[in-house]
Structures are given as structure tokens and as C-alpha cells.
Scaffold this active site. Structure first.
Site, PDB file in Angstrom:
ATOM      1  CB  THR A 223      45.861  91.341 -63.232  1.00 16.78           C
ATOM      2  OG1 THR A 223      45.710  92.350 -64.204  1.00 16.78           O
ATOM      3  CG2 THR A 223      46.674  91.146 -62.345  1.00 16.78           C
ATOM      4  NE  ARG A 232      42.174  94.977 -56.981  1.00 17.28           N
ATOM      5  CZ  ARG A 232      42.530  96.285 -57.413  1.00 17.28           C
ATOM      6  NH1 ARG A 232      41.309  97.080 -57.867  1.00 17.28           N
ATOM      7  NH2 ARG A 232      43.587  96.539 -57.789  1.00 17.28           N
TER       8      ARG A 232
END
Ligand code: DSN
Length: 440
Positions: A223, A232
Site C-alpha cells: 500500500t 491511500r
């Protein structure tokens, strides 16, 4: 945010409150961080308005010249930083990215995934029965040893017996070094793909503060919003070793991301990932990553001095898992009390936890956010003192043994402690400190 103020003061006011909260507290959740203003600007840019299904130079929509530019820029930077020949920057986040790998390589209900059990610090998408990874594929989980560390004899035994097609190494609550090389040997011995999920430690891997999995894994997933400090999102990478094992691996993964699992990529997110990757190449980022580890070790050692029991015995990365069983305390009330005192953590299971995930025996903390704010070893000592004071304050509050008594206990506990003078006094002291270390 002048336009927002005019259009929707109600939402603006909630955002303002959240900014104030983030600024006032000690944010110790190890998967969170504070992005730079530059990342936020790119994330809030006009790329939000665009559709661009497909990949650079092969789109299903017109008007994608600049989307191509920014996606290629993000790919090139990711490849350079992590030292891989292929990077896909389109996954919306970590769960879709891992799911795309399974979609690319596994036959549903037939092939096996072998990842660390969620209760031991794996992730939902590493084969948990409540996630698509465990429902649509066969999961053969491994666990940690009694010492809270990876047990490679046990891992090898399960791998040889079950012959999973994918082994996942990568964790969300593991405080020690990830030891990719040993996973690589085991995966090679059964001809499995090794998927390294470095979401938690990507910022450390990018700078050499933690060993890179690239020489040992076929696929690397990260991520972009944890230690890497971007928006994100997620990146899926194929290594040289991955290409050698399967020359079509990158193509399979790209097809699984789009059109297999996702539609249009979030181009504003891609732009912000490009910015974060640019920031990750500088000297200050390297210093930040090294300081994360120094802070984590300092915090761990101060907690041990206060007789806290740390799972795995310490920290080699950004993360610490406090096992509260020796104090006969539970993670749910402790996390609540810490938040009243301005210290934001999360309750977490510990290895061999006899308790369920909603009332787990541990507290998970980490140093990325406070390091971004500029805090160092001296502040870590102070944080450990505050954690000790909070835990001492509630040391007689034992979670009931009977399951049906737990929710009423927690409700009563929250009513009793939400305005507790001692905890609120600590939160004032916390604010004195956080004021000296502004958020970006
Ligand atoms: N939810 C993340 C974490 O907190 O570790 C993992 O995706």
C-alpha cells in the site's frame, strides 16, 4: 478551503475538527501517517475528473495524454525505488491488490494460499475465512512460534504438506524483521509463488531501513499510505525472479487488476502516488525511515523498562505489540483509556490470544506518524511514561470472563473514564508536546 467553506460549511467544519484531532493527539496506529501538503494537493487535483480505463497508451477513453504521463511517472519512480522491472500503480488499495494477485494466479476453490493467520498478525486478505481470499480460495495458514516470532520449521512443514500455489510473507502486527530470504527458499522448494506484502514497511524497504524482498519474492505488493507516506492506494510489482519463473506474470497481474477486478483507475490517486515516490527518493525521507526504527526501538525499550510484555520481545521495524495478559488487562478498555489521554492506538490480538478480536489481549502501536512530526528518542520515553500512567490508572478494571457481561462492562467503563480527570490531565500534557511538533 475557501470554496468548501462557501459550498458546504457543515462538511468543512467536520474536516476542520478532524485536522484539529490529528494535530492534538499522539497518533500511534502503525498503519497511519501524515502525508505532505504536496501529496494532498495532487490528490485533490483535477485528475479526479477523469476516466482512463486501460493502461498508458492503451485506453478506452479519449483525453488521456496527461493521465498517461502521470501514470508512467509513478511507474518509473516505483520501479527505480524498489528495483523491479514492472510496477502497476492502479490498485485502489491493498485488499484489491492482493485479490488481483489471487485472481491472476489461482483457480477458485482449488489452489491454496498460505499466509500468516489473521489472529497472529497476518491480514484479512492473506486467506482469512471471513475474506474473499479465504472464501474463494483454499487457505492453509501458518502461525508464529510461542516466542512470537516466525517459526520456519513449522512454516516449511505446512508448505511441504499443503503445497500452496502462493505463499504470502508480509504482516500487519509483526514487530520483528520479516526474513524474506527464508520464505524465498521455502517457496522455491515447492515451486510456489512468493508474494511479499510490504504494506507496513514499504517506507523502510525503500530506504534500506529494512531488508528488501525483491531478490526473494516473485511479486511485491505495497500500500502507499503507511510508512511510504503517500495517499491511500497500492502498487503491485513483479521482480526479475518473478519474470524468470513466469514470463507472463506481469501481464497476468495487469489483466487481473484491470479489467479483472477494477474499472477506471483513480488518476488523482496515481498523481499523489507519483509525488509520494518523489519524496521517498530524498535524503530527508531516508533519515525519517531510519528514525522510525530508532524511535520504535527506543519506545520498546522504555516500555520493557516499565515491565510491559512485548510480543516477539521487542521491535526491529516501526511496530510494537503490547501483550496485556501479564497485567490481566484487555486491549479494548486500554485502547479507550489511552484515547481519552490523547494517545491513539488500536486493540489487537496477540499470538495464541485466548480472546476474540473485539476483545483482544493486545495493543498495537507504531512510530511512523510521530516520526513524521519530528519526534525522537526523548519523546518516545515520555510517551512510554504516559502509556504506563494510563494503564496504572485502570489497572483494576478487569474484563468479565463471561461473554455476555463484556459489552455492558465496556459501556460502563467508557462512561466512567471518558471524563476521568487523570486521563484528561495526561491529554493536556500530550497537547503541550504535540503543539511543538506540528503536523504537515
Ligand atoms: N488495516 C491495515 C492495518 O491497520 O494494518 C492493514 O490493511
Amino acid at each position: 478551503m475557501t470554496s468548501l467553506k462557501k459550498t458546504d460549511p457543515e462538511t468543512k467544519s467536520i474536516i476542520d475538527s478532524e485536522i484539529q484531532r490529528q494535530s492534538d493527539v499522539l497518533q500511534l496506529i502503525p498503519s497511519e501517517n501524515y502525508t505532505s501538503r504536496a501529496v494532498l494537493e495532487a490528490l485533490g487535483s483535477e485528475f479526479t475528473n477523469k476516466y482512463s480505463e486501460g493502461y498508458p497508451k492503451k485506453r478506452y477513453y479519449q483525453g488521456n495524454k496527461f493521465v498517461d504521463d502521470v501514470e508512467i511517472l509513478a511507474q518509473v519512480r516505483a520501479k527505480k525505488i524498489f528495483g523491479v522491472p514492472h510496477a502497476n500503480v492502479q490498485p485502489y488499495s491493498g485488499s484489491p491488490a492482493n485479490t488481483a494477485v489471487y485472481l491472476a494466479l489461482l483457480e477458485p476453490l482449488k489452489n491454496k494460499i498460505m499466509g500468516l493467520s489473521l489472529a497472529f498478525g497476518g491480514h484479512l486478505t492473506h486467506g482469512s475465512p471471513v475474506s474473499i481470499s479465504g472464501k474463494y480460495f483454499k487457505a492453509v495458514p501458518y502461525e508464529l512460534g510461542r516466542d512470537g516470532k516466525l517459526d520456519f520449521n513449522a512454516i516449511e512443514k505446512i508448505a511441504k504438506r499443503e503445497r500452496p500455489k502462493i505463499i504470502v510473507c508480509g504482516f500487519t502486527a509483526y514487530p520483528r524483521a520479516f526474513e524474506f530470504e527464508k520464505f524465498g527458499e521455502i517457496a522455491d522448494s515447492i515451486n510456489a509463488y512468493l508474494l511479499a506484502d510490504i504494506s507496513h514497511i514499504a517506507g523502510l524497504v525503500a530506504t534500506g531501513a529494512h531488508e528488501s524482498p525483491v531478490a526473494y519474492a516473485h511479486i511485491v505488493m505495497t500500500t502507499t499510505h503507511k510508512t511510504l507516506r503517500g495517499p491511500r492506494g497500492a502498487i503491485l510489482m513483479v521482480t526479475e525472479k518473478g519474470f524468470k519463473k513466469d514470463p507472463e506474470l506481469a501481464e497476468k497481474i495487469d489483466k487481473a487488476v484491470f479489467p479483472g477486478l477494477q474499472g477506471g483507475p483513480h488518476d488523482n490517486q496515481t498523481a499523489a502516488i507519483a509525488v509520494a515516490l518523489r519524496e521517498a527518493q530524498g535524503k530527508p525521507f531516508k533519515e525519517y525511515a531510519n528514525q522510525i526504527v530508532r524511535n520504535s526501538k527506543a519506545l520498546a525499550s522504555a516500555l520493557i523498562d516499565f515491565d510491559f510484555d512485548l510480543s516477539g520481545g521487542g521491535s526491529d521495524n516501526h511496530l510494537i505489540l503490547i501483550d496485556l495478559q501479564n497485567l490481566n488487562l484487555n486491549g479494548a478498555p486500554v485502547a479507550f483509556a489511552l484515547e481519552v489521554a490523547g494517545i491513539v492506538t488500536n486493540k489487537n490480538t496477540v499470538p495464541f490470544d485466548p480472546m476474540p478480536p473485539f476483545y483482544p489481549s493486545g495493543i498495537r502501536i507504531g512510530t511512523p506518524s510521530v516520526t513524521t512530526r519530528g519526534m525522537k528518542e526523548a519523546e518516545m520515553k515520555k510517551i512510554a511514561e504516559w502509556i504506563k500512567e494510563v494503564v496504572d490508572k485502570i489497572k483494576d478494571e478487569k474484563l468479565p470472563k463471561k461473554r455476555e457481561d463484556r459489552a455492558p462492562f465496556l459501556k460502563e467503563f467508557k462512561a466512567k473514564y471518558s471524563k476521568n480527570k487523570k486521563l484528561l490531565a495526561i491529554s493536556k500534557e500530550v497537547q503541550q508536546l504535540t503543539k511543538q511538533f506540528p503536523i504537515p
